[in-house]
Design a protein around this motif. Sequence first.
Motif, PDB file in Angstrom:
ATOM      1  N   GLU A 101       8.994  -1.764   3.604  1.00  0.00           N
ATOM      2  CA  GLU A 101       9.391  -0.634   4.440  1.00  0.00           C
ATOM      3  C   GLU A 101       8.186   0.268   4.665  1.00  0.00           C
ATOM      4  O   GLU A 101       7.761   0.975   3.750  1.00  0.00           O
ATOM      5  N   PRO A 102       7.604   0.267   5.856  1.00  0.00           N
ATOM      6  CA  PRO A 102       6.414   1.093   6.114  1.00  0.00           C
ATOM      7  C   PRO A 102       6.616   2.570   5.802  1.00  0.00           C
ATOM      8  O   PRO A 102       5.689   3.237   5.317  1.00  0.00           O
ATOM      9  N   ASP A 103       7.813   3.106   6.052  1.00  0.00           N
ATOM     10  CA  ASP A 103       8.058   4.520   5.758  1.00  0.00           C
ATOM     11  C   ASP A 103       7.908   4.810   4.269  1.00  0.00           C
ATOM     12  O   ASP A 103       7.469   5.901   3.881  1.00  0.00           O
ATOM     13  N   SER A 104       8.267   3.834   3.439  1.00  0.00           N
ATOM     14  CA  SER A 104       8.136   4.008   1.996  1.00  0.00           C
ATOM     15  C   SER A 104       6.667   4.109   1.595  1.00  0.00           C
ATOM     16  O   SER A 104       6.288   4.926   0.751  1.00  0.00           O
ATOM     17  N   LEU A 105       5.823   3.305   2.214  1.00  0.00           N
ATOM     18  CA  LEU A 105       4.391   3.343   1.918  1.00  0.00           C
ATOM     19  C   LEU A 105       3.754   4.656   2.362  1.00  0.00           C
ATOM     20  O   LEU A 105       2.807   5.143   1.728  1.00  0.00           O
ATOM     21  N   ARG A 106       4.279   5.242   3.419  1.00  0.00           N
ATOM     22  CA  ARG A 106       3.704   6.495   3.919  1.00  0.00           C
ATOM     23  C   ARG A 106       3.900   7.649   2.938  1.00  0.00           C
ATOM     24  O   ARG A 106       3.202   8.672   3.025  1.00  0.00           O
ATOM     25  N   GLU A 107       4.817   7.493   1.993  1.00  0.00           N
ATOM     26  CA  GLU A 107       5.027   8.538   0.991  1.00  0.00           C
ATOM     27  C   GLU A 107       3.969   8.530  -0.105  1.00  0.00           C
ATOM     28  O   GLU A 107       3.888   9.472  -0.893  1.00  0.00           O
ATOM     29  N   LEU A 108       3.159   7.464  -0.151  1.00  0.00           N
ATOM     30  CA  LEU A 108       2.111   7.377  -1.164  1.00  0.00           C
ATOM     31  C   LEU A 108       0.895   8.193  -0.758  1.00  0.00           C
ATOM     32  O   LEU A 108       0.658   8.429   0.428  1.00  0.00           O
ATOM     33  N   PRO A 109       0.085   8.610  -1.722  1.00  0.00           N
ATOM     34  CA  PRO A 109      -1.099   9.401  -1.387  1.00  0.00           C
ATOM     35  C   PRO A 109      -2.162   8.572  -0.685  1.00  0.00           C
ATOM     36  O   PRO A 109      -2.223   7.345  -0.850  1.00  0.00           O
ATOM     37  N   ASP A 110      -3.000   9.244   0.097  1.00  0.00           N
ATOM     38  CA  ASP A 110      -4.165   8.584   0.680  1.00  0.00           C
ATOM     39  C   ASP A 110      -5.117   8.163  -0.436  1.00  0.00           C
ATOM     40  O   ASP A 110      -5.175   8.795  -1.497  1.00  0.00           O
ATOM     41  N   THR A 111      -5.878   7.105  -0.192  1.00  0.00           N
ATOM     42  CA  THR A 111      -6.810   6.621  -1.208  1.00  0.00           C
ATOM     43  C   THR A 111      -7.886   5.766  -0.576  1.00  0.00           C
ATOM     44  O   THR A 111      -7.706   5.235   0.532  1.00  0.00           O
ATOM     45  N   ASP A 112      -8.979   5.613  -1.292  1.00  0.00           N
ATOM     46  CA  ASP A 112     -10.055   4.698  -0.884  1.00  0.00           C
ATOM     47  C   ASP A 112     -10.054   3.414  -1.697  1.00  0.00           C
ATOM     48  O   ASP A 112     -10.891   2.537  -1.459  1.00  0.00           O
ATOM     49  N   ARG A 145      -1.267   0.902   6.223  1.00  0.00           N
ATOM     50  CA  ARG A 145      -1.258   2.194   5.517  1.00  0.00           C
ATOM     51  C   ARG A 145      -2.658   2.574   5.044  1.00  0.00           C
ATOM     52  O   ARG A 145      -3.024   3.756   5.046  1.00  0.00           O
ATOM     53  N   TYR A 146      -3.461   1.585   4.634  1.00  0.00           N
ATOM     54  CA  TYR A 146      -4.771   1.874   4.051  1.00  0.00           C
ATOM     55  C   TYR A 146      -5.878   1.054   4.736  1.00  0.00           C
ATOM     56  O   TYR A 146      -6.557   0.252   4.094  1.00  0.00           O
ATOM     57  N   PRO A 147      -6.087   1.223   6.040  1.00  0.00           N
ATOM     58  CA  PRO A 147      -7.063   0.386   6.755  1.00  0.00           C
ATOM     59  C   PRO A 147      -8.511   0.638   6.341  1.00  0.00           C
ATOM     60  O   PRO A 147      -9.364  -0.234   6.519  1.00  0.00           O
ATOM     61  N   GLY A 148      -8.798   1.806   5.769  1.00  0.00           N
ATOM     62  CA  GLY A 148     -10.173   2.110   5.391  1.00  0.00           C
ATOM     63  C   GLY A 148     -10.456   1.977   3.920  1.00  0.00           C
ATOM     64  O   GLY A 148     -11.591   2.241   3.475  1.00  0.00           O
ATOM     65  N   ALA A 149      -9.479   1.573   3.141  1.00  0.00           N
ATOM     66  CA  ALA A 149      -9.650   1.484   1.691  1.00  0.00           C
ATOM     67  C   ALA A 149     -10.239   0.147   1.270  1.00  0.00           C
ATOM     68  O   ALA A 149     -10.077  -0.865   1.962  1.00  0.00           O
ATOM     69  N   ARG A 150     -10.892   0.134   0.114  1.00  0.00           N
ATOM     70  CA  ARG A 150     -11.230  -1.132  -0.547  1.00  0.00           C
ATOM     71  C   ARG A 150      -9.947  -1.681  -1.156  1.00  0.00           C
ATOM     72  O   ARG A 150      -9.216  -0.960  -1.849  1.00  0.00           O
ATOM     73  N   ILE A 151      -9.672  -2.960  -0.922  1.00  0.00           N
ATOM     74  CA  ILE A 151      -8.434  -3.562  -1.420  1.00  0.00           C
ATOM     75  C   ILE A 151      -8.766  -4.813  -2.233  1.00  0.00           C
ATOM     76  O   ILE A 151      -9.455  -5.716  -1.748  1.00  0.00           O
ATOM     77  N   TYR A 195      -7.119 -11.641   8.746  1.00  0.00           N
ATOM     78  CA  TYR A 195      -7.012 -11.181  10.140  1.00  0.00           C
ATOM     79  C   TYR A 195      -7.158  -9.660  10.228  1.00  0.00           C
ATOM     80  O   TYR A 195      -7.920  -9.135  11.046  1.00  0.00           O
ATOM     81  N   LEU A 196      -6.440  -8.955   9.366  1.00  0.00           N
ATOM     82  CA  LEU A 196      -6.452  -7.503   9.430  1.00  0.00           C
ATOM     83  C   LEU A 196      -7.771  -6.919   8.932  1.00  0.00           C
ATOM     84  O   LEU A 196      -8.218  -5.873   9.414  1.00  0.00           O
ATOM     85  N   SER A 197      -8.399  -7.604   7.993  1.00  0.00           N
ATOM     86  CA  SER A 197      -9.714  -7.166   7.544  1.00  0.00           C
ATOM     87  C   SER A 197     -10.725  -7.234   8.677  1.00  0.00           C
ATOM     88  O   SER A 197     -11.532  -6.316   8.891  1.00  0.00           O
ATOM     89  N   ARG A 198     -10.673  -8.329   9.430  1.00  0.00           N
ATOM     90  CA  ARG A 198     -11.585  -8.480  10.572  1.00  0.00           C
ATOM     91  C   ARG A 198     -11.252  -7.455  11.667  1.00  0.00           C
ATOM     92  O   ARG A 198     -12.149  -6.866  12.287  1.00  0.00           O
ATOM     93  N   LYS A 199      -9.960  -7.221  11.891  1.00  0.00           N
ATOM     94  CA  LYS A 199      -9.545  -6.314  12.960  1.00  0.00           C
ATOM     95  C   LYS A 199      -9.929  -4.868  12.663  1.00  0.00           C
ATOM     96  O   LYS A 199     -10.434  -4.150  13.536  1.00  0.00           O
ATOM     97  N   HIS A 200      -9.683  -4.438  11.413  1.00  0.00           N
ATOM     98  CA  HIS A 200      -9.900  -3.033  11.063  1.00  0.00           C
ATOM     99  C   HIS A 200     -11.177  -2.807  10.257  1.00  0.00           C
ATOM    100  O   HIS A 200     -11.460  -1.673   9.886  1.00  0.00           O
ATOM    101  N   ARG A 201     -11.897  -3.903   9.980  1.00  0.00           N
ATOM    102  CA  ARG A 201     -13.085  -3.845   9.107  1.00  0.00           C
ATOM    103  C   ARG A 201     -12.731  -3.319   7.716  1.00  0.00           C
ATOM    104  O   ARG A 201     -13.511  -2.617   7.085  1.00  0.00           O
ATOM    105  N   THR A 202     -11.550  -3.665   7.280  1.00  0.00           N
ATOM    106  CA  THR A 202     -11.087  -3.269   5.952  1.00  0.00           C
ATOM    107  C   THR A 202     -11.767  -4.134   4.896  1.00  0.00           C
ATOM    108  O   THR A 202     -11.673  -5.362   4.948  1.00  0.00           O
TER     109      THR A 202
END
Length: 351
Positions: A101-112, A145-151, A195-202
């Motif tokens: 549920e994407p809305d559930s993830l949006r309740e989490l804090p931002d992070t790198d 939710r975290y396109p700029g974070a290290r994952i 795919y998403l790493s290439r798209k967002h440079r994540t």
Amino acid sequence: MTSIDAQPNPPNLINSEAELDALLTRPGLKTIEAIGSVSSPLVILGAGGKMGPTLAVLAKRAALQAGRSLRVVAASRFSDVSTRKWLENEGVETHQTDVLEPDSLRELPDTDNVIYLVGLKFGTQDNPSLTWAVNTLAPAHAVARYPGARIVALSTGNVYPLSPVTEGGSIETAPLTPLGEYANAAVARERVFEYLSRKHRTPIVILRLNYAVELRYGVLFELARKVHDGIPIPLENGFFNCIWQGDANELILRSLALAASPPSVFNLTGTETLSVRSIALALGEHLGRAPIFEGSTASDALLSNASRLHKLLGNPTTPLNSFLRWTAHWVRIGGRALGKSTKFEVRDGRY
């Protein structure tokens, strides 16, 4: 939260879950050093499973030893209330989160910095659509939710087909042509991340784990139980890899430094190819019981070669003989089991 000294001598035996959890969450010096590059907060998705709770507390204790204030956020559905309470008692912040549920993830804090432990394996035969949803939609939601974070994204050695035992295990460039819906859903999970790493440079690192063990679950626990209870041990899938869960969690944390776009990919397991027969015999020595075997050993098995990761981050530090001894003793004293079978003997991909 109790202060834990880094790298004391390993215990001879482990007699309680408190002792086991203390050992699993005791950081080594390399992990204490590495946690210095992890900015706060550290978000762990899927933190309520087999590895997540001790990984979260390990990160917290590594930061404590490093003299840093690190906010560790454990996100999960937390079906086990006691796990959530234990985490909070250890200074870990918890959030009840549904990664589908994407809305559930949006309740989490931002992070790198994100550790991604979400996955579904068992029950695939009964509910394959849920397996595919968890292993493909959830990664997409996490990166959105975290396109700029290290994952650090945990995957599985099941993405490989069976390989000849004489070759020492699949390497990361081996073709991903496994059997079964779960394994193919795991390949899809990796492809979604790519795919998403290439798209967002994540920046992402994918770790193909094969198999983590501790005293309450895992290949060694299952073999020890069979030896102790006089249950025949099938030999067809006669070889495997494993890694002590504490070592695996340390390498997962330290792998944040390896995240890249497109994703870097590493196998995560121990240094040896282990024989089911030899390990069962060793456990039998500790238990004072002779194992019973059935069937003959095939020439191939699900095996991984983790030498690339070990060269970068170091070998696992817990000796095999130690956790063999601990496991046999745990089974002998009737230590608690999580009830989560690895099904490592399965060769047709049907989980």
